[in-house]
Design a protein around this motif. Sequence first.
Motif, PDB file in Angstrom:
ATOM      1  N   THR A  26       0.826  -1.212   0.000  1.00 60.48           N
ATOM      2  CA  THR A  26       0.000   0.000   0.000  1.00 60.48           C
ATOM      3  C   THR A  26       0.853   1.252   0.000  1.00 60.48           C
ATOM      4  O   THR A  26       0.552   2.226  -0.699  1.00 60.48           O
ATOM      5  N   GLN A  27       1.933   1.247   0.774  1.00 64.20           N
ATOM      6  CA  GLN A  27       2.816   2.407   0.810  1.00 64.20           C
ATOM      7  C   GLN A  27       3.468   2.656  -0.546  1.00 64.20           C
ATOM      8  O   GLN A  27       3.750   3.809  -0.895  1.00 64.20           O
ATOM      9  N   ALA A  28       3.700   1.594  -1.321  1.00 66.39           N
ATOM     10  CA  ALA A  28       4.268   1.750  -2.653  1.00 66.39           C
ATOM     11  C   ALA A  28       3.215   2.062  -3.703  1.00 66.39           C
ATOM     12  O   ALA A  28       3.534   2.102  -4.905  1.00 66.39           O
ATOM     13  N   SER A  29       1.950   2.272  -3.274  1.00 63.18           N
ATOM     14  CA  SER A  29       0.821   2.668  -4.127  1.00 63.18           C
ATOM     15  C   SER A  29       0.388   1.595  -5.109  1.00 63.18           C
ATOM     16  O   SER A  29      -0.469   1.849  -5.962  1.00 63.18           O
ATOM     17  N   VAL A  30       0.917   0.384  -5.010  1.00 58.03           N
ATOM     18  CA  VAL A  30       0.541  -0.645  -5.965  1.00 58.03           C
ATOM     19  C   VAL A  30      -0.765  -1.331  -5.565  1.00 58.03           C
ATOM     20  O   VAL A  30      -1.587  -1.672  -6.436  1.00 58.03           O
ATOM     21  N   LEU A  31      -1.007  -1.519  -4.272  1.00 58.40           N
ATOM     22  CA  LEU A  31      -2.191  -2.266  -3.849  1.00 58.40           C
ATOM     23  C   LEU A  31      -3.505  -1.522  -4.105  1.00 58.40           C
ATOM     24  O   LEU A  31      -4.469  -2.149  -4.572  1.00 58.40           O
ATOM     25  N   PRO A  32      -3.631  -0.209  -3.837  1.00 62.34           N
ATOM     26  CA  PRO A  32      -4.905   0.462  -4.144  1.00 62.34           C
ATOM     27  C   PRO A  32      -5.270   0.405  -5.628  1.00 62.34           C
ATOM     28  O   PRO A  32      -6.422   0.117  -5.978  1.00 62.34           O
ATOM     29  N   PHE A  33      -4.301   0.671  -6.501  1.00 62.93           N
ATOM     30  CA  PHE A  33      -4.584   0.600  -7.936  1.00 62.93           C
ATOM     31  C   PHE A  33      -4.822  -0.843  -8.379  1.00 62.93           C
ATOM     32  O   PHE A  33      -5.578  -1.091  -9.328  1.00 62.93           O
ATOM     33  N   TYR A  34      -4.187  -1.791  -7.706  1.00 56.51           N
ATOM     34  CA  TYR A  34      -4.404  -3.202  -8.046  1.00 56.51           C
ATOM     35  C   TYR A  34      -5.854  -3.593  -7.806  1.00 56.51           C
ATOM     36  O   TYR A  34      -6.470  -4.280  -8.640  1.00 56.51           O
ATOM     37  N   PHE A  35      -6.412  -3.175  -6.684  1.00 50.61           N
ATOM     38  CA  PHE A  35      -7.806  -3.499  -6.395  1.00 50.61           C
ATOM     39  C   PHE A  35      -8.747  -2.839  -7.408  1.00 50.61           C
ATOM     40  O   PHE A  35      -9.766  -3.432  -7.796  1.00 50.61           O
ATOM     41  N   LEU A  36      -8.418  -1.622  -7.840  1.00 50.13           N
ATOM     42  CA  LEU A  36      -9.240  -0.955  -8.852  1.00 50.13           C
ATOM     43  C   LEU A  36      -9.207  -1.711 -10.170  1.00 50.13           C
ATOM     44  O   LEU A  36     -10.256  -2.006 -10.769  1.00 50.13           O
ATOM     45  N   VAL A  37      -8.007  -2.047 -10.641  1.00 48.21           N
ATOM     46  CA  VAL A  37      -7.870  -2.761 -11.916  1.00 48.21           C
ATOM     47  C   VAL A  37      -8.501  -4.145 -11.826  1.00 48.21           C
ATOM     48  O   VAL A  37      -9.191  -4.595 -12.757  1.00 48.21           O
ATOM     49  N   LEU A  38      -8.276  -4.831 -10.693  1.00 48.22           N
ATOM     50  CA  LEU A  38      -8.839  -6.175 -10.539  1.00 48.22           C
ATOM     51  C   LEU A  38     -10.359  -6.136 -10.516  1.00 48.22           C
ATOM     52  O   LEU A  38     -11.023  -7.011 -11.099  1.00 48.22           O
ATOM     53  N   ALA A  39     -10.948  -5.132  -9.880  1.00 48.69           N
ATOM     54  CA  ALA A  39     -12.408  -5.037  -9.819  1.00 48.69           C
ATOM     55  C   ALA A  39     -12.990  -4.814 -11.214  1.00 48.69           C
ATOM     56  O   ALA A  39     -13.962  -5.482 -11.615  1.00 48.69           O
ATOM     57  N   VAL A  40     -12.397  -3.899 -11.978  1.00 50.31           N
ATOM     58  CA  VAL A  40     -12.910  -3.608 -13.320  1.00 50.31           C
ATOM     59  C   VAL A  40     -12.764  -4.822 -14.224  1.00 50.31           C
ATOM     60  O   VAL A  40     -13.708  -5.229 -14.926  1.00 50.31           O
ATOM     61  N   CYS A  41     -11.583  -5.434 -14.232  1.00 51.22           N
ATOM     62  CA  CYS A  41     -11.339  -6.569 -15.123  1.00 51.22           C
ATOM     63  C   CYS A  41     -12.139  -7.798 -14.704  1.00 51.22           C
ATOM     64  O   CYS A  41     -12.607  -8.562 -15.561  1.00 51.22           O
ATOM     65  N   SER A  42     -12.324  -7.990 -13.408  1.00 51.45           N
ATOM     66  CA  SER A  42     -13.104  -9.144 -12.951  1.00 51.45           C
ATOM     67  C   SER A  42     -14.577  -8.996 -13.328  1.00 51.45           C
ATOM     68  O   SER A  42     -15.208  -9.954 -13.799  1.00 51.45           O
ATOM     69  N   LEU A  43     -15.136  -7.801 -13.126  1.00 54.05           N
ATOM     70  CA  LEU A  43     -16.529  -7.576 -13.509  1.00 54.05           C
ATOM     71  C   LEU A  43     -16.711  -7.686 -15.017  1.00 54.05           C
ATOM     72  O   LEU A  43     -17.719  -8.233 -15.493  1.00 54.05           O
ATOM     73  N   SER A  44     -15.740  -7.193 -15.769  1.00 47.62           N
ATOM     74  CA  SER A  44     -15.814  -7.324 -17.224  1.00 47.62           C
ATOM     75  C   SER A  44     -15.705  -8.788 -17.650  1.00 47.62           C
ATOM     76  O   SER A  44     -16.354  -9.215 -18.612  1.00 47.62           O
ATOM     77  N   THR A  45     -14.899  -9.568 -16.920  1.00 45.19           N
ATOM     78  CA  THR A  45     -14.799 -10.997 -17.219  1.00 45.19           C
ATOM     79  C   THR A  45     -16.116 -11.705 -16.929  1.00 45.19           C
ATOM     80  O   THR A  45     -16.563 -12.562 -17.708  1.00 45.19           O
ATOM     81  N   LEU A  46     -16.749 -11.363 -15.819  1.00 45.56           N
ATOM     82  CA  LEU A  46     -18.060 -11.942 -15.515  1.00 45.56           C
ATOM     83  C   LEU A  46     -19.091 -11.560 -16.571  1.00 45.56           C
ATOM     84  O   LEU A  46     -19.949 -12.380 -16.952  1.00 45.56           O
ATOM     85  N   GLU A  47     -19.010 -10.340 -17.054  1.00 46.74           N
ATOM     86  CA  GLU A  47     -19.917  -9.911 -18.122  1.00 46.74           C
ATOM     87  C   GLU A  47     -19.689 -10.723 -19.392  1.00 46.74           C
ATOM     88  O   GLU A  47     -20.647 -11.145 -20.063  1.00 46.74           O
ATOM     89  N   SER A  48     -18.427 -10.971 -19.718  1.00 47.59           N
ATOM     90  CA  SER A  48     -18.117 -11.779 -20.906  1.00 47.59           C
ATOM     91  C   SER A  48     -18.576 -13.218 -20.729  1.00 47.59           C
ATOM     92  O   SER A  48     -19.065 -13.852 -21.682  1.00 47.59           O
ATOM     93  N   ILE A  49     -18.441 -13.764 -19.524  1.00 50.26           N
ATOM     94  CA  ILE A  49     -18.901 -15.127 -19.268  1.00 50.26           C
ATOM     95  C   ILE A  49     -20.412 -15.222 -19.453  1.00 50.26           C
ATOM     96  O   ILE A  49     -20.926 -16.179 -20.061  1.00 50.26           O
TER      97      ILE A  49
END
Length: 752
Positions: free
Chosen positions: A446-469
């Motif tokens: 989190t201090q390296a700023s990677v984890l907050p953006f990771y959760f954002l990208v993972l949420a968008v891509c996961s929901l888009s994957t569910l939509e494609s499924i």
Amino acid sequence: MTELRCRKGETLDEAKEEDRAQDKREEADNKDPSGPCTEENEGTNEGDTKDNSKSESKVLEQPEKKCRRRSTFMQQLVRGVFGCVAAVTCGVLYAAYLSAYHDRKFWFSARQELEREITFQAGSGMYYYYYKHMIAAPSFQRGFYELTVDNRTVSGQTINAVERLSLYPELLTSFTYKLFDADDMVEPIYFYIGMVFGLQAVYVTALFVSSWVLSRTWVAGMLAVAWYVINRPDTTRVDEAVPLRENWALPYFSCQVAALTGYLCNSISSATEMLCFLMMSAVTFIFLLVWEHSHYVLFVQALCLFLLDSFDLVPPRKVADMHKLYLSCLLAAYWCQFQNSALLSSPLLSLLFGCTLARYFQQNMKRGPVVARIIKLFLHFYLVFTTSITFNYLIKKVLPVTESDFILKFLEAKFGLNTTTDFVTNFLLCQDGFQRPGQDLFLRLTQASVLPFYFLVLAVCSLSTLESIFKRLRGQPMKDKVKLEDGRIAEHPEVSYHVFHTLLFGGLALLFDGTKYLWTPYVCVFTAFGVCSPKMWMTLFKWLNLKSLDPVVLSLTLSTAVPTIICFSLWREYCPRVMSELADLQEFYDPDTVELINWIKTQAPIAAVFAGSPQLLGTVKLCSGSIVTSLPLYSDIGLLRKTEDPFQVYAMRSPEEVYKILTSQKTNYVIIEEAICNELSQNRGCRIKDLLDISNGHVVYDKGEMYSFSKYGRFCNEIKMNYSPYTNYFTRVFWNRSYHVYKVNSVISFQY
């Protein structure tokens, strides 16, 4: 005859039109020598007929298309060349940084050979011992044969060290060193660590390429490398123990993931697809050779591809090709590893068998209405997993595999389904790599700023994957070409693969801290791809249904602005820290261990057998070449069982019992470590002496507290008193602040 004449007249008219078009093309080229990229309409006559103007416009469209294609090709070429240069530069700079940091941390260049070898910590020094053995061998063939029938390592055993310890990296490195006759150019130890650091450069370059292929911009690759370097304590262990197997293997796995990412893309040519497939074949085979746990990693990857195929997110042809690749590499590695039964009983082979059988029986699984397809999908999952488990059970019954029962008991104890007093099981559960990660891991990310953006990208891509499924279940086919305006990032198979990849490996990282080195590098890759990809932002804005702003323009703006801000903040905060690491001189010096090794090399017989903790015995084996009773190898259950007997010197056992245990292993000297005998730890249940007391039944529980009780005192403390009967069986021959060495008497002298 009339019909033939008409056709002939039409042919003559078409030929005349083509001649006129050719004449006009030549006139345009003569009038404008600058080429077809200039404006083409200046040389036309306004008084021409409509037919001539139409034919002229068709003719002039061709050089215009050629010009666009040429400019697009040049842009892609320049972008590709610049990205490749940036990727290679990042890898080379990272290798140079590792080399400088390693020299500063251990003061490596100022040490003697013995002190350099002691820096190989965590029991990894035994790998370097075999490299030294191959360098000193009269020929490569002779050295290789001696490793396959090695009776100078473990007391009372003749082992195939190449198979047991996966020594192919040392074989290749020593062969290369002797092939190029590098004795006069570089010392063997520098050549060895240089090969490891060179592979780390390949590792970083492959991570760069993976993020680049996903996002179509090399900026994502540079951001992924920056996050990887900043989070180095959680992405690699190369600066702690250089010769570890994972430091040799994970660079090949990263190359395989990069090639697989390109292979899954829809918009690649057949030549590029074949190149990616050949690269995957080569690095997958090497990955299986150099690491004994590699087939478990490939099993998780194959599980990702199985899910992609089941949900129809990837062409079935590519999944079938990957299954053939896995099978061929497994069989080739099985042959090269002296018919290693662990590869045939691996879950990867069982999953391949289950998927192949299910595909044969369910050829129409992806057809029909939604409800029918969902039912078929559940049946498919059931058939694959039951078939895989049955096949794995039958293989383990046929082949002499001893690890299967132990792994099952270990998992039961890990998840609290059962309790055990077995020393080896509890010893492994207490290792840091098998425990759950602490909160400090997520705090650092989190201090390296990677984890907050990771959760954002993972949420968008996961929901888009569910939509494609959901769309695949409704019968909508996957699009080969997806525009930016569509906002469907999961329509790209390579993105869906990385979604499953990060979810499965992330789940393992939440259970076992050691698997974070498989997860965090691709967290950096996945997050960098997301923040640098306009498609990810466009997918988000499509769901938000923006109307006040143009989502396309906003996506392009954010995909440039967000990475720029992140890179600037990382550069400002972490660049001084990285440079300060290179400026600090850290003194690593262990005089007690150096004194112990010097005594062993000068005073102990060459054929003497030493007993002690596995980590210390790895150092003893490396520096002195003496025979030991056990090795720090946690993947071999047989060798793990042998570690319990030497550890009995820290238990509450009688001197007669300890003497019988040590003599059964033909031990001549036993080394007692003060750090283990007087270990002070908050987690009392994980100390070596606590584990031994539990295993030996010397533990009493009273009101939630654990007490050790036996009619004998703790052996490691009692023997220091130098009174009978301990002096009858053991004679102290060396001691310092950290170690006490006792000779196991061959003739018992009773003194009172």
